[in-house]
Design a protein around this motif. Sequence first.
Motif, PDB file in Angstrom:
ATOM      1  N   TRP A   1      70.777  75.659  37.032  1.00  0.00           N
ATOM      2  CA  TRP A   1      71.081  74.263  37.350  1.00  0.00           C
ATOM      3  C   TRP A   1      71.487  73.484  36.095  1.00  0.00           C
ATOM      4  O   TRP A   1      70.876  73.613  35.038  1.00  0.00           O
ATOM      5  CB  TRP A   1      69.874  73.574  37.982  1.00  0.00           C
ATOM      6  CG  TRP A   1      70.201  72.187  38.473  1.00  0.00           C
ATOM      7  CD1 TRP A   1      70.710  71.856  39.692  1.00  0.00           C
ATOM      8  CD2 TRP A   1      70.064  70.960  37.755  1.00  0.00           C
ATOM      9  NE1 TRP A   1      70.896  70.496  39.781  1.00  0.00           N
ATOM     10  CE2 TRP A   1      70.512  69.921  38.606  1.00  0.00           C
ATOM     11  CE3 TRP A   1      69.618  70.632  36.480  1.00  0.00           C
ATOM     12  CZ2 TRP A   1      70.516  68.572  38.220  1.00  0.00           C
ATOM     13  CZ3 TRP A   1      69.634  69.301  36.085  1.00  0.00           C
ATOM     14  CH2 TRP A   1      70.076  68.296  36.952  1.00  0.00           C
ATOM     15  N   GLY A   2      72.542  72.675  36.228  1.00  0.00           N
ATOM     16  CA  GLY A   2      72.983  71.835  35.119  1.00  0.00           C
ATOM     17  C   GLY A   2      73.439  70.477  35.599  1.00  0.00           C
ATOM     18  O   GLY A   2      73.614  70.230  36.799  1.00  0.00           O
ATOM     19  N   ASP A   3      73.682  69.587  34.650  1.00  0.00           N
ATOM     20  CA  ASP A   3      73.995  68.178  34.929  1.00  0.00           C
ATOM     21  C   ASP A   3      75.467  67.848  34.706  1.00  0.00           C
ATOM     22  O   ASP A   3      75.828  66.675  34.617  1.00  0.00           O
ATOM     23  CB  ASP A   3      73.126  67.286  34.048  1.00  0.00           C
ATOM     24  CG  ASP A   3      73.459  67.430  32.571  1.00  0.00           C
ATOM     25  OD1 ASP A   3      74.079  68.450  32.173  1.00  0.00           O
ATOM     26  OD2 ASP A   3      73.123  66.508  31.798  1.00  0.00           O
ATOM     27  N   ASN A   4      76.314  68.889  34.604  1.00  0.00           N
ATOM     28  CA  ASN A   4      77.739  68.720  34.300  1.00  0.00           C
ATOM     29  C   ASN A   4      77.943  67.998  32.963  1.00  0.00           C
ATOM     30  O   ASN A   4      78.996  67.422  32.719  1.00  0.00           O
ATOM     31  CB  ASN A   4      78.467  67.971  35.416  1.00  0.00           C
ATOM     32  CG  ASN A   4      79.948  68.324  35.500  1.00  0.00           C
ATOM     33  OD1 ASN A   4      80.358  69.429  35.160  1.00  0.00           O
ATOM     34  ND2 ASN A   4      80.764  67.382  35.947  1.00  0.00           N
ATOM     35  N   GLY A   5      76.931  68.052  32.114  1.00  0.00           N
ATOM     36  CA  GLY A   5      77.041  67.449  30.787  1.00  0.00           C
ATOM     37  C   GLY A   5      77.192  65.941  30.800  1.00  0.00           C
ATOM     38  O   GLY A   5      77.735  65.357  29.859  1.00  0.00           O
ATOM     39  N   ASN A   6      76.691  65.267  31.832  1.00  0.00           N
ATOM     40  CA  ASN A   6      76.868  63.816  31.950  1.00  0.00           C
ATOM     41  C   ASN A   6      76.112  63.047  30.877  1.00  0.00           C
ATOM     42  O   ASN A   6      74.927  63.289  30.629  1.00  0.00           O
ATOM     43  CB  ASN A   6      76.366  63.331  33.305  1.00  0.00           C
ATOM     44  CG  ASN A   6      77.298  63.591  34.457  1.00  0.00           C
ATOM     45  OD1 ASN A   6      76.994  63.227  35.593  1.00  0.00           O
ATOM     46  ND2 ASN A   6      78.439  64.219  34.207  1.00  0.00           N
ATOM     47  N   VAL A   7      76.791  62.104  30.247  1.00  0.00           N
ATOM     48  CA  VAL A   7      76.148  61.139  29.357  1.00  0.00           C
ATOM     49  C   VAL A   7      77.027  59.892  29.347  1.00  0.00           C
ATOM     50  O   VAL A   7      78.258  59.981  29.424  1.00  0.00           O
ATOM     51  CB  VAL A   7      75.942  61.713  27.930  1.00  0.00           C
ATOM     52  CG1 VAL A   7      77.270  61.949  27.223  1.00  0.00           C
ATOM     53  CG2 VAL A   7      75.026  60.831  27.106  1.00  0.00           C
ATOM     54  N   MET A   8      76.400  58.720  29.269  1.00  0.00           N
ATOM     55  CA  MET A   8      77.145  57.466  29.319  1.00  0.00           C
ATOM     56  C   MET A   8      76.956  56.677  28.028  1.00  0.00           C
ATOM     57  O   MET A   8      75.940  56.808  27.336  1.00  0.00           O
ATOM     58  CB  MET A   8      76.686  56.611  30.497  1.00  0.00           C
ATOM     59  CG  MET A   8      76.896  57.258  31.844  1.00  0.00           C
ATOM     60  SD  MET A   8      76.716  56.117  33.253  1.00  0.00           S
ATOM     61  CE  MET A   8      75.101  55.432  32.958  1.00  0.00           C
ATOM     62  N   CYS A   9      77.942  55.844  27.713  1.00  0.00           N
ATOM     63  CA  CYS A   9      77.808  54.919  26.591  1.00  0.00           C
ATOM     64  C   CYS A   9      78.787  53.766  26.763  1.00  0.00           C
ATOM     65  O   CYS A   9      79.740  53.845  27.546  1.00  0.00           O
ATOM     66  CB  CYS A   9      78.038  55.621  25.245  1.00  0.00           C
ATOM     67  SG  CYS A   9      79.760  56.111  24.942  1.00  0.00           S
ATOM     68  N   GLY A  10      78.517  52.709  26.035  1.00  0.00           N
ATOM     69  CA  GLY A  10      79.418  51.566  26.002  1.00  0.00           C
ATOM     70  C   GLY A  10      79.768  51.220  24.571  1.00  0.00           C
ATOM     71  O   GLY A  10      79.003  51.502  23.643  1.00  0.00           O
ATOM     72  N   ARG A  11      80.958  50.609  24.392  1.00  0.00           N
ATOM     73  CA  ARG A  11      81.398  50.154  23.081  1.00  0.00           C
ATOM     74  C   ARG A  11      81.690  48.663  23.136  1.00  0.00           C
ATOM     75  O   ARG A  11      82.232  48.157  24.120  1.00  0.00           O
ATOM     76  CB  ARG A  11      82.668  50.889  22.633  1.00  0.00           C
ATOM     77  CG  ARG A  11      82.523  52.359  22.347  1.00  0.00           C
ATOM     78  CD  ARG A  11      83.857  53.004  21.970  1.00  0.00           C
ATOM     79  NE  ARG A  11      84.618  52.152  21.073  1.00  0.00           N
ATOM     80  CZ  ARG A  11      85.692  51.443  21.433  1.00  0.00           C
ATOM     81  NH1 ARG A  11      86.136  51.472  22.678  1.00  0.00           N
ATOM     82  NH2 ARG A  11      86.320  50.688  20.549  1.00  0.00           N
ATOM     83  N   ALA A  12      81.341  47.969  22.077  1.00  0.00           N
ATOM     84  CA  ALA A  12      81.610  46.538  21.968  1.00  0.00           C
ATOM     85  C   ALA A  12      82.938  46.330  21.255  1.00  0.00           C
ATOM     86  O   ALA A  12      83.096  46.735  20.099  1.00  0.00           O
ATOM     87  CB  ALA A  12      80.479  45.855  21.196  1.00  0.00           C
ATOM     88  N   ASN A  13      83.886  45.726  21.927  1.00  0.00           N
ATOM     89  CA  ASN A  13      85.225  45.539  21.376  1.00  0.00           C
ATOM     90  C   ASN A  13      85.381  44.182  20.683  1.00  0.00           C
ATOM     91  O   ASN A  13      84.550  43.281  20.833  1.00  0.00           O
ATOM     92  CB  ASN A  13      86.274  45.656  22.485  1.00  0.00           C
ATOM     93  CG  ASN A  13      86.347  47.044  23.082  1.00  0.00           C
ATOM     94  OD1 ASN A  13      86.143  48.036  22.385  1.00  0.00           O
ATOM     95  ND2 ASN A  13      86.629  47.128  24.374  1.00  0.00           N
TER      96      ASN A  13
ATOM     97  N   ILE B   1      77.853  76.451  41.908  1.00  0.00           N
ATOM     98  CA  ILE B   1      78.568  76.325  40.630  1.00  0.00           C
ATOM     99  C   ILE B   1      77.557  76.219  39.496  1.00  0.00           C
ATOM    100  O   ILE B   1      76.710  75.332  39.490  1.00  0.00           O
ATOM    101  CB  ILE B   1      79.494  75.099  40.649  1.00  0.00           C
ATOM    102  CG1 ILE B   1      80.525  75.254  41.776  1.00  0.00           C
ATOM    103  CG2 ILE B   1      80.196  74.925  39.310  1.00  0.00           C
ATOM    104  CD1 ILE B   1      81.384  74.034  42.008  1.00  0.00           C
ATOM    105  N   PRO B   2      77.628  77.087  38.507  1.00  0.00           N
ATOM    106  CA  PRO B   2      76.577  77.154  37.482  1.00  0.00           C
ATOM    107  C   PRO B   2      76.617  76.038  36.437  1.00  0.00           C
ATOM    108  O   PRO B   2      76.906  76.262  35.269  1.00  0.00           O
ATOM    109  CB  PRO B   2      76.796  78.529  36.859  1.00  0.00           C
ATOM    110  CG  PRO B   2      78.245  78.813  37.061  1.00  0.00           C
ATOM    111  CD  PRO B   2      78.604  78.182  38.376  1.00  0.00           C
ATOM    112  N   GLY B   3      76.362  74.819  36.882  1.00  0.00           N
ATOM    113  CA  GLY B   3      75.997  73.756  35.950  1.00  0.00           C
ATOM    114  C   GLY B   3      77.085  72.915  35.355  1.00  0.00           C
ATOM    115  O   GLY B   3      76.817  71.847  34.817  1.00  0.00           O
TER     116      GLY B   3
END
Length: 549
Positions: A364-376, A521-523
């Motif tokens: 099991w995997g998380d599809n490599g999900n990670v989030m972030c925001g940038r201040a413009n 699907i393996p991750g």
Amino acid sequence: MSDPTLRGTGSHGLSRRGFITGTGSILGLGIVAHAGRAVAAPAAAVPAAAPIENGAHVPVLVIGTGYGGSVAALRLAQAGIDVHMIEMGMAWDAPGADGKIFANTTNPDGRSYWLRTKTEQPLSNFLGFPIDRDIPRYTGILDAENFSGITVYQGRGVGGGSLVNGGMAVTPKRENFGTVLPSVNADEMYGTYYPRANAGLGVNNVDLAWWETTDCYQYARVGRKHAQRSGFPFVFVPNVYDFEYMKREAAGTVPKSSLAGEILYGNNFAKKSLQKTYIAQAKATGRVAISPLHKVTSVAPAAGGRYTVAIDQINTSGDTTATKTVTADRVFFAAGSVGTSKLLVKLKATGALPGLNAEIGKGWGDNGNVMCGRANHLWDPTGSLQASMPTAGIDNWTAGGAFAEVAPLPTGIETFASFYLSITRNPNRAAFSWNAGTGKVDLSWQTAWKQPSINAAKTIFDKINAKEGTIYRTDLFGVYKIWGDHLTYHPLGGAVLNKATDNHGRLHGHPGLYVIDGSLIPGNTTVNPFVTITALAERNIEKIIATDL
């Protein structure tokens, strides 16, 4: 460096408190500052047909109505086989008190979350304020399922994940496919099954001339400028949202949907969820019935090579109102990566399906999900009007192991911020296991396993920040926390193809049982996964119909 949203007064003279109160939602996740105001839950949707009866016999039972299950139901019905689909969530075919089926993302109510009394939004904070709010307990559309190291967001209702995703219909690059499904023939997938899936899903592309000028994609054009200035490829991707309808939204001639920020709590108008595509076609055959608010609790061998299936019927408070036992000649597990994996792990551990092999629950995997925001900077406004349906991403997969979706922040006011959901090459894999003490299934994921995803995302955003002289947002996922590393929208694996099953999804040890969803699907799929899940289901069901039926 400049981020007006982090100062006491923004560029339009709003106070800090006024800014957050005026902010409706971020990434269509229903972020609302005035917590605590509960909205009455709507009346339960009435199923279009009578639910499955106790003691019934069906040729095929499909557990779940997401991508894989919908493909299976349609193709089996077209082959002349009667199918009954079991769905834990609601039908989502009746409007609530506001006249709409789905809740608006800026004002979450009971329709928004699955059996919770408080929202659990992926972006938990904004400008230093926590933004979750009380809601009535109800069988709402989005499930935030908490495991020890991760929260998994899943769709609940007829249509599964198609109800709540951003619609990005991405086919993986062919050169990456061998790492996604190594036992599957790429020529067949790219020659037959990906095209078939895209056609079935109603995939279309945004009009690029319109995209270049419309206000609602200014945020994406800023994302493109920053990506290209740092040397990254910026790629447009298809979507299942009707972009011609979106043009009319922008012109003010039809009710707004994407331009009203609708995304994770359902879409009332122009998104082609499975309800409008595969499921609609399946029901039109006259051979497919669906029982919403039903939950499969057990599958076990029965006489004559059939299977006995135990089902709980629930109400909109989540209470069991009836228990049913039916028999099926064949059963397809299509409850999603988490749902299918949990059920199979339980059935193996408790002896209901003793023939399942040791691969059940693994990979099991998380599809490599990670989030972030940038201040413009002030000179890079991203727009007060933002389409909630993303159209493009930054592709650094080959060099850095990351594909970053340029995501919206549809707050209704200018934020001078860019937001991203990254899919990354994360090698970590977890396993589901049965906990006899609690009577539940656990997942071995650890939050620390997100570090490879953060490192991959940094190969893009550190460089952009350095080039643009900008900084990361630190107020979205907690206090002074840059990375959204606590969640996934893309659960994959747990019943991996050619390991827990054969190379077409047949479960080992129990003829007539199949897996046909994202748990195969393996991750990781290197991109948003639902087109791959659909294409794999098309491949597998074609083989199963030809050889097993």
